[in-house]
Design a protein around this motif. Structure first.
Motif, PDB file in Angstrom:
ATOM      1  N   PHE A 106      -6.955   1.862  -0.224  1.00 41.58           N
ATOM      2  CA  PHE A 106      -6.321   2.027   0.820  1.00 41.58           C
ATOM      3  C   PHE A 106      -4.519   1.814  -0.056  1.00 41.58           C
ATOM      4  N   GLY A 107      -4.430   0.827  -0.417  1.00 40.99           N
ATOM      5  CA  GLY A 107      -3.424   0.743  -1.861  1.00 40.99           C
ATOM      6  C   GLY A 107      -2.298  -0.010  -1.259  1.00 40.99           C
ATOM      7  N   GLY A 143      -2.323   4.054   4.581  1.00 41.82           N
ATOM      8  CA  GLY A 143      -4.084   4.061   4.117  1.00 41.82           C
ATOM      9  C   GLY A 143      -5.061   3.641   4.490  1.00 41.82           C
TER      10      GLY A 143
END
Length: 324
Positions: free
Chosen positions: A175-176, A227
């Motif tokens: 997702f980041g 994300g």
């Protein structure tokens, strides 16, 4: 083609998208509308459940789910996606933090719910039985509610099942977000959390948190959308390469800082600050200006979220400190 997995809404034909409102078939849940977007891809693949608005004033994550449902093309989707952007419409329309105004319960503390329970408990029960347990993956989108500021972070729940844990952790990483917390049964209570319930049912899951303080920012909504799309690419629901993201800072647990007394909180730190154990966070005063409690951090770590309201009740939550 694979059979439609989500009993919560009618099955769209393969290669189509359907929108509407959920019919719970329960008079206790009457009077509110729950929108949904159901995408049945043209090609087989995993079934993914995406929720937002479990807390009704977390606007950026709600809009990210709205944008996701609007943007997904069923001809390019492999598998099935059920997008529920406003899971707590009573809290959304009444602008209440944390709880539903119908029964004064926090929906994200009552999962897996009760078939004959209150408004929120029934809502959680039907979501689990008719959607969550049938999914191959679950993404729960959140953000700081009206009284909270936060730095972006994701949480996944460690079940002890190596395969489920690996997949939940992978989604949360892809997702980041810059911070990642592993939630275990120790530390903060996990009872009632949607993503933990899913993981214990064998459905890889995580919660994403970004935004806060009852504010809407389109840039935040777009980051959350990016994300989710990256996770969907990693699951091969969407075509395209998975975007490389920087590795997150990993936290082993949350340390929850609560007040002992009720009063007016004067903070001396802000969200994102790095803390040493014992660091003074602020002071609670009464309405005559007398200091009644000095609040300190029990642990070394980073403030990942913080209550921005000066009104702090007895045993009131002040902040969450990520501990490595």
């Amino acid at each position: 083609m694979s059979e439609w997995r989500f009993e919560l809404v009618p099955a769209p034909a393969a290669g189509t998208k359907a929108t509407g409102t959920i019919d719970w078939g329960d008079p206790v849940l009457a009077g509110w509308q729950w929108p949904y977007v159901a995408i049945n891809g043209a090609s087989p693949g995993p079934a993914v459940l995406v929720t937002a608005g479990i807390h009704g004033s977390e606007y950026a994550s709600i809009d990210a789910a709205v944008r996701l449902g609007a943007s997904l093309d069923p001809h390019s989707v492999k598998g099935q996606v059920l997008c529920l952007p406003v899971m707590n419409p009573s809290a959304f329309w009444e602008r209440t933090a944390y709880v539903s105004p119908v029964d004064n319960l926090n929906l994200n503390r009552v999962f897996p719910g009760k078939a004959k329970g209150t408004f929120s408990e029934r809502l959680a029960h039907y979501l689990v039985e008719r959607a969550m347990r049938h999914a191959d993956a679950f993404i729960d989108l959140h953000g700081g509610d009206i009284p909270e500021a936060l730095v972006p972070f994701n949480i996944w729940y460690e079940t002890g099942n190596a395969d489920i844990d690996r997949r939940s952790r992978s989604m949360a990483e892809i997702f980041g977000a810059p911070a990642l917390i592993t939630q275990r049964s120790r530390g903060a209570p996990v009872a009632g959390l949607a993503y933990a319930t899913a993981a214990m049912l064998g459905v890889p899951a995580f919660i994403a948190e970004e935004g806060g303080a009852g504010q809407y920012e389109s840039a935040v909504a777009l980051r959350v959308l990016e994300g989710v799309e990256n996770v969907l690419r990693s699951l091969e629901v969407l075509d395209g390469p998975v975007r490389n993201v920087p590795p997150p800072r990993r936290f082993d647990r949350f340390s929850w800082v609560r007040s002992g007394e009720a009063g007016f909180f004067r903070p001396e730190v802000k969200v994102g600050d790095e803390l040493a154990a014992g660091r003074r966070l602020g002071v609670i005063v009464d309405f005559y200006g007398r200091a009644i409690e000095e609040v300190t951090s029990p642990d070394k770590g980073q403030i990942l979220f913080m209550v921005v309201s000066a009104a702090i009740g007895r045993n009131g939550l002040i902040c969450g400190v990520g501990v490595e």
